[in-house]
Design a protein around this motif. Structure first.
Motif, PDB file in Angstrom:
ATOM      1  N   TYR A  16      60.815  36.576 -39.270  1.00 24.82           N
ATOM      2  CA  TYR A  16      61.902  37.578 -39.252  1.00 24.82           C
ATOM      3  C   TYR A  16      63.171  36.968 -38.672  1.00 24.82           C
ATOM      4  CZ  TYR A  16      63.968  42.237 -39.053  1.00 24.82           C
ATOM      5  OH  TYR A  16      64.769  43.336 -39.269  1.00 24.82           O
ATOM      6  N   PHE A  45      68.132  36.059 -39.478  1.00 29.80           N
ATOM      7  CA  PHE A  45      69.344  36.185 -38.668  1.00 29.80           C
ATOM      8  C   PHE A  45      70.393  35.201 -39.182  1.00 29.80           C
ATOM      9  CE2 PHE A  45      66.889  38.940 -36.502  1.00 29.80           C
ATOM     10  CZ  PHE A  45      66.208  38.559 -35.361  1.00 29.80           C
ATOM     11  N   ILE A  57      75.453  31.000 -37.088  1.00 31.80           N
ATOM     12  CA  ILE A  57      76.844  31.125 -36.643  1.00 31.80           C
ATOM     13  C   ILE A  57      77.464  29.737 -36.672  1.00 31.80           C
ATOM     14  CG2 ILE A  57      78.324  31.762 -34.687  1.00 31.80           C
ATOM     15  CD1 ILE A  57      76.080  33.807 -33.979  1.00 31.80           C
ATOM     16  N   MET A  86      78.527  27.918 -33.477  1.00 30.18           N
ATOM     17  CA  MET A  86      77.501  27.667 -32.439  1.00 30.18           C
ATOM     18  C   MET A  86      76.333  26.911 -33.040  1.00 30.18           C
ATOM     19  SD  MET A  86      77.031  31.223 -30.444  1.00 30.18           S
ATOM     20  CE  MET A  86      78.399  32.240 -30.057  1.00 30.18           C
ATOM     21  N   PHE A 143      66.047  31.522 -29.578  1.00 29.93           N
ATOM     22  CA  PHE A 143      65.119  31.950 -28.528  1.00 29.93           C
ATOM     23  C   PHE A 143      63.883  32.642 -29.102  1.00 29.93           C
ATOM     24  CE2 PHE A 143      65.109  31.389 -24.124  1.00 29.93           C
ATOM     25  CZ  PHE A 143      64.504  32.457 -23.484  1.00 29.93           C
ATOM     26  N   PRO A 144      64.039  33.612 -30.040  1.00 34.42           N
ATOM     27  CA  PRO A 144      62.837  34.239 -30.603  1.00 34.42           C
ATOM     28  C   PRO A 144      61.897  33.229 -31.249  1.00 34.42           C
ATOM     29  CG  PRO A 144      64.771  35.502 -31.227  1.00 34.42           C
ATOM     30  CD  PRO A 144      65.256  34.255 -30.581  1.00 34.42           C
ATOM     31  N   LEU A 177      59.949  31.382 -28.580  1.00 36.64           N
ATOM     32  CA  LEU A 177      58.935  32.259 -27.995  1.00 36.64           C
ATOM     33  C   LEU A 177      57.773  32.459 -28.958  1.00 36.64           C
ATOM     34  CD1 LEU A 177      61.294  34.915 -26.420  1.00 36.64           C
ATOM     35  CD2 LEU A 177      60.153  33.025 -25.277  1.00 36.64           C
ATOM     36  N   LEU A 189      58.459  38.218 -23.278  1.00 40.68           N
ATOM     37  CA  LEU A 189      59.698  37.515 -23.617  1.00 40.68           C
ATOM     38  C   LEU A 189      60.142  37.863 -25.033  1.00 40.68           C
ATOM     39  CD1 LEU A 189      58.920  34.065 -21.965  1.00 40.68           C
ATOM     40  CD2 LEU A 189      60.728  35.627 -21.282  1.00 40.68           C
ATOM     41  N   CYS A 190      59.178  38.024 -25.949  1.00 43.64           N
ATOM     42  CA  CYS A 190      59.534  38.440 -27.315  1.00 43.64           C
ATOM     43  C   CYS A 190      60.163  39.832 -27.289  1.00 43.64           C
ATOM     44  CB  CYS A 190      58.290  38.455 -28.219  1.00 43.64           C
ATOM     45  SG  CYS A 190      57.708  36.820 -28.670  1.00 43.64           S
ATOM     46  N   SER A 238      63.783  39.821 -26.740  1.00 50.31           N
ATOM     47  CA  SER A 238      64.634  39.433 -27.873  1.00 50.31           C
ATOM     48  C   SER A 238      65.124  40.646 -28.638  1.00 50.31           C
ATOM     49  CB  SER A 238      63.849  38.556 -28.856  1.00 50.31           C
ATOM     50  OG  SER A 238      63.353  37.438 -28.208  1.00 50.31           O
ATOM     51  N   ASP A 288      72.063  40.217 -29.405  1.00 54.35           N
ATOM     52  CA  ASP A 288      72.052  38.846 -28.921  1.00 54.35           C
ATOM     53  C   ASP A 288      73.110  38.709 -27.812  1.00 54.35           C
ATOM     54  OD1 ASP A 288      73.513  35.844 -30.030  1.00 54.35           O
ATOM     55  OD2 ASP A 288      71.611  35.998 -28.976  1.00 54.35           O
ATOM     56  N   ILE A 297      74.949  36.381 -26.770  1.00 54.83           N
ATOM     57  CA  ILE A 297      76.139  35.560 -27.003  1.00 54.83           C
ATOM     58  C   ILE A 297      76.942  36.072 -28.208  1.00 54.83           C
ATOM     59  CG2 ILE A 297      76.963  33.212 -27.455  1.00 54.83           C
ATOM     60  CD1 ILE A 297      75.556  33.547 -24.742  1.00 54.83           C
ATOM     61  N   SER A 298      76.259  36.250 -29.333  1.00 55.96           N
ATOM     62  CA  SER A 298      76.990  36.632 -30.540  1.00 55.96           C
ATOM     63  C   SER A 298      77.036  38.145 -30.745  1.00 55.96           C
ATOM     64  CB  SER A 298      76.348  35.974 -31.765  1.00 55.96           C
ATOM     65  OG  SER A 298      75.011  36.443 -31.905  1.00 55.96           O
ATOM     66  N   TYR A 353      74.744  39.858 -32.184  1.00 58.55           N
ATOM     67  CA  TYR A 353      74.021  40.246 -33.399  1.00 58.55           C
ATOM     68  C   TYR A 353      72.802  41.084 -33.011  1.00 58.55           C
ATOM     69  CZ  TYR A 353      71.487  39.929 -37.775  1.00 58.55           C
ATOM     70  OH  TYR A 353      70.818  40.248 -38.925  1.00 58.55           O
ATOM     71  N   ARG A 382      69.198  42.273 -32.997  1.00 57.45           N
ATOM     72  CA  ARG A 382      67.926  41.659 -33.391  1.00 57.45           C
ATOM     73  C   ARG A 382      66.784  42.662 -33.240  1.00 57.45           C
ATOM     74  NH1 ARG A 382      68.259  36.250 -29.624  1.00 57.45           N
ATOM     75  NH2 ARG A 382      67.964  37.866 -28.053  1.00 57.45           N
ATOM     76  N   PHE A 383      65.934  42.708 -34.243  1.00 51.56           N
ATOM     77  CA  PHE A 383      64.679  43.489 -34.200  1.00 51.56           C
ATOM     78  C   PHE A 383      64.917  44.969 -33.859  1.00 51.56           C
ATOM     79  CE2 PHE A 383      62.156  39.768 -34.634  1.00 51.56           C
ATOM     80  CZ  PHE A 383      62.663  38.786 -33.797  1.00 51.56           C
ATOM     81  N   PHE A 431      65.291  47.458 -36.222  1.00 49.44           N
ATOM     82  CA  PHE A 431      64.583  48.283 -37.227  1.00 49.44           C
ATOM     83  C   PHE A 431      65.213  49.670 -37.331  1.00 49.44           C
ATOM     84  CE2 PHE A 431      61.729  44.906 -37.595  1.00 49.44           C
ATOM     85  CZ  PHE A 431      61.230  44.565 -36.355  1.00 49.44           C
ATOM     86  N   GLY A 482      63.495  37.299 -18.682  1.00 46.83           N
ATOM     87  CA  GLY A 482      63.807  36.820 -20.029  1.00 46.83           C
ATOM     88  C   GLY A 482      65.286  36.865 -20.367  1.00 46.83           C
ATOM     89  N   ALA A 490      67.142  34.243 -18.486  1.00 44.10           N
ATOM     90  CA  ALA A 490      66.878  32.883 -18.969  1.00 44.10           C
ATOM     91  C   ALA A 490      67.633  32.613 -20.266  1.00 44.10           C
ATOM     92  CB  ALA A 490      65.367  32.695 -19.188  1.00 44.10           C
ATOM     93  N   GLU A 491      67.552  33.536 -21.221  1.00 44.93           N
ATOM     94  CA  GLU A 491      68.172  33.276 -22.520  1.00 44.93           C
ATOM     95  C   GLU A 491      69.691  33.225 -22.430  1.00 44.93           C
ATOM     96  OE1 GLU A 491      67.599  36.202 -25.633  1.00 44.93           O
ATOM     97  OE2 GLU A 491      68.486  34.855 -27.126  1.00 44.93           O
ATOM     98  N   LEU A 519      70.850  30.089 -20.579  1.00 45.73           N
ATOM     99  CA  LEU A 519      70.580  28.860 -21.326  1.00 45.73           C
ATOM    100  C   LEU A 519      71.572  28.721 -22.474  1.00 45.73           C
ATOM    101  CD1 LEU A 519      68.841  26.383 -22.031  1.00 45.73           C
ATOM    102  CD2 LEU A 519      67.370  27.895 -23.358  1.00 45.73           C
ATOM    103  N   ARG A 520      71.776  29.814 -23.210  1.00 44.20           N
ATOM    104  CA  ARG A 520      72.662  29.744 -24.377  1.00 44.20           C
ATOM    105  C   ARG A 520      74.098  29.424 -23.938  1.00 44.20           C
ATOM    106  NH1 ARG A 520      71.143  33.578 -28.318  1.00 44.20           N
ATOM    107  NH2 ARG A 520      73.086  33.079 -29.398  1.00 44.20           N
TER     108      ARG A 520
END
Lengths: 158, 520
Positions: free
Chosen positions: A25, A29, A32, A35, A42-43, A46, B176-177, B180, B184, B186-187, B189, B191-192, B194, B442, B445-446, B449-450
């Motif tokens: 999935y 995405f 970019i 970047m 990250f997903p 994981l 951690l999933c 997500s 996002d 940083i951007s 966007y 995610r997940f 639905f 989580g 960390a993300e 890091l990004r």
């Protein structure tokens, strides 16, 4: 009791399925341009980690000599049937909170759950079913200024 | 350190009006903190309006009383009904709840109060003496350092994984999933999602916490309702015994140090401090295999850490104007409403107020001890209530707690969903604590890091090459390896014991069949 092998194998397969879903999935995405690392990074990391752990569990389940057994989750078991009734009642209660209001729906839920759990002192059940929601509603409203849904009481009283 | 100013600060606090405000603040903080879903942050935010018309010192007294009381109050529901009132009390329930089930609720509650008091006092004293130099160190934390801190916190997962390290790590990756989900960092966007806009900010943390720990336990309780033996009533003691204090002394001091240090890092709150200190206490314990079954140190160390964190979190707030955690972020707003601007100028222009804060923090902890001790007898009686009444009440409080964060029914259904997930996971020996820890760490960390990778043009080595990063990463690797080795030894020992018991049971059954055969 069933041996631990089958539940562990099933758990690891479920873990692999979740990892595969997350990974594939994430491919949908968008990339970019500005970047190097996008929202899929990250997903995907994981998902790889989850897949790895699931594989280790699967290999351990298949090769280990001794594994702890687990209780079954069979509908034939009275305890499991009670859980399903409790879950259904909780979902209906949550659905009714906005419609009937917090106090009426909580009162109904409280009485029903006390009955399902084996209580048979009906006068006590009625008193508790009314007192508990009223105390909670008043505490939140006047103590914390958090107003719980009034539902039909709002149209009746105001 | 100006002792004259400190004594003036104490004399300003020890007035009837201020002491009354501290008392009200402690009571309000404990009550709200104990309610599932009502965080210490919410307690401060809800009660801040009451301070607007008060004088500055009175307002400080009330706010800090709420802060200290709220951080302790979360442990009450964690121990009694397995629902942490605040995220910072999530580590307390790992051993606190089993103690309650064994009839030791009073012992757990009294140690929780004592450890909270000790941790809070140590944090307040450290805040008083170390505020300027620690603030300078905290300034050096950049994205790479935060990422390394998050990894160090995540390395604790192995130590809270229970019997199976692999299942603990699977639970952690699952958690951690879940992180997500949402936009996002940083951007932006989505995610997940639905199609569910309620997930735009990620799975709502408090409803998820309530579902995983409270509702799953309710389902478990419903299943076993007819088999549950009554919890024995025990003598209620307001203070722990000398034996328990001796057992926990080292753990409390170490955890308080960890809590104060983590507290002064902006963005790292009591929840991280609690889990890190729990993991460290378990690692240093002579009987790590007993952690999770109801061990007194397992209650003392997270409580000492999360209350010490409150003192630590005040350090960057006062000296830099940067809040140490969510509660101090609300306090920053409250201070501004009172005409104060926390930061370096506060030390130059209003040093007397800074010392008032130091004195108030110390007094608030003493007040929390007294109020908590007096209320303990009431709290410990709660779990003797019939489970047929208690279980539905817990569900109602849990759903109300989930609803009240965002006035959203979506959060209520999220809570129920995670209740089912938590019940199934526990049934098959997957620990829930790693999921919680992952949900906390989580996002940290993300996002860090990004951001760090953006700064270093994608070079991972460029992120982790600072001394602070290297220290945290080394600690994380060391923690993982030692925890894994000791966990493996413990598991081998327990597996050998279970095998010999199973063999003995099989032998007994064979002997019984042989006896039956010879008799017939």
């Amino acid at each position: 009791m069933t041996k631990g092998k089958v539940p562990n194998i099933v758990s690891s397969i479920v873990g692999l399925c979740i990892a595969a879903f997350v990974y594939f999935y994430s491919n949908t995405f968008p990339k970019i341009k500005s970047m190097a690392i996008g929202p899929d990074f990250f997903p995907k990391m994981l998902a790889i980690g989850l897949a790895l752990m699931s594989l280790i569990l699967l290999i351990t389940a298949l090769t280990s000599r001794f594994q702890r057994g687990f209780g079954t989750l069979s509908v034939k078991d009275k305890g499991v049937r009670r859980i399903l009734i409790c879950l259904a009642a909780t979902i209906v209660f949550a659905w009714l909170i906005k419609r009937l209001g917090f106090i009426p729906s909580s009162a109904l839920y409280m009485y029903f759950m006390c009955y399902v759990l084996g209580m048979r002192k009906h006068i006590m059940m009625i008193i508790i079913s009314i007192a508990v929601p009223v105390v909670i509603a008043l505490s939140f409203q006047y103590g914390l200024k958090i107003f719980l849904p009034a539902g039909i009481l709002e149209s009746i009283l105001f | 350190m100006d002792w004259a100013l400190l004594s003036v600060g104490f004399s300003n606090i020890f007035t009837p009006g201020v002491m009354l405000m501290v008392l009200f603040g402690c009571i309000g903080g404990i009550l709200v903190g104990a309610l599932p879903g009502m965080t210490a942050t919410m307690a401060v935010a809800l009660l801040v309006p009451f301070t607007f018309k008060l004088e500055l010192t009175h307002s400080l007294g009330m706010l800090l009383g709420i802060y200290c009381g709220g951080m302790y109050g979360g442990s009450i529901s964690a121990i009694l009904i397995r629902t942490p009132g605040t995220p910072a009390a999530a580590a307390t329930l790992i051993d606190g709840y089993p103690m309650g089930q064994k009839g030791e609720a009073s012992r757990a509650l009294s140690m929780s109060l004592f450890a909270s008091f000790c941790g809070g006092m140590i944090g307040a004293i450290l805040m008083t003496f170390l505020s300027p130099p620690i603030a300078k160190f905290a300034l050096k934390f950049s994205n790479g350092e935060y990422f390394a801190l998050a990894l160090f916190g995540l390395s604790i997962i192995v130590s809270i994984s229970g019997k199976s390290v692999v299942k603990g790590l699977m639970a952690a990756f699952f958690g951690l999933c879940l992180c997500s989900i949402g936009s996002d960092p940083i951007s932006g966007y989505p995610r997940f999602l639905f199609g569910q806009m309620g997930l735009y900010e990620g799975p709502p943390f408090i409803p998820t916490l309530i579902g995983l720990f409270a509702l799953s336990e309710v389902f478990s309780g419903v299943e076993k309702i007819l088999k549950t033996s009554k919890i024995p009533k025990t003598k209620i003691k307001s203070f722990p015994t000398m034996a328990d204090i001796k057992t926990c002394a080292v753990a409390i001091i170490r955890s308080a140090g960890i809590g104060a240090f983590i507290g002064c890092i902006p963005g790292a709150g009591g929840d991280i401090a609690a889990f890190v200190s729990y993991g460290e206490t378990k690692r240093y314990s002579k009987h790590p295999e007993k952690f999770g079954t109801g061990v007194i140190e397992g209650v003392a160390s997270p409580e000492a850490a999360n209350n010490a964190c409150s003192g630590g979190a005040m350090i960057p707030l006062l000296s830099l104007g940067v809040p140490g955690d969510a509660v101090t972020a609300v306090l920053l707003g409250a201070f501004t409403m009172q005409g104060l601007q926390p930061g370096p100028l506060l030390y130059q222009e209003h040093l007397d107020i800074v010392y008032n804060v130091f004195a108030c923090m110390i007094v608030a902890n003493i007040c929390m001890l007294i109020v908590g001790a007096l209320g303990l007898r009431v709290f410990a009686r709660i779990i003797t209530v019939d489970k047929k009444i208690l279980l539905p009440v817990i569900v109602i409080l849990s759903l109300v707690g989930s609803y009240s964060m965002r006035n959203s029914m979506f959060d209520v259904f999220v809570s129920i969903t995670f209740g089912v997930i938590g019940f199934i996971l526990q049934r098959y020996d997957f620990p829930l604590a790693p999921i919680l820890l992952s949900l906390i760490l989580g996002p940290m960390a993300e996002s860090n890091l990004r951001r760090a990778l953006v700064k270093t043009d994608g070079s991972f080595l460029g992120v982790i090459n600072t001394p602070i990063c290297i220290v945290f990463l080394s600690l994380a690797v060391f923690s993982l390896i030692t925890s894994f080795i000791s966990q493996t030894k413990v598991n081998r020992k327990m597996a050998a014991e279970e095998e010999s018991e199973a063999a003995k049971a099989a032998q007994d059954a064979a002997d019984a069949r042989h006896d039956e055969f010879t008799q017939s």
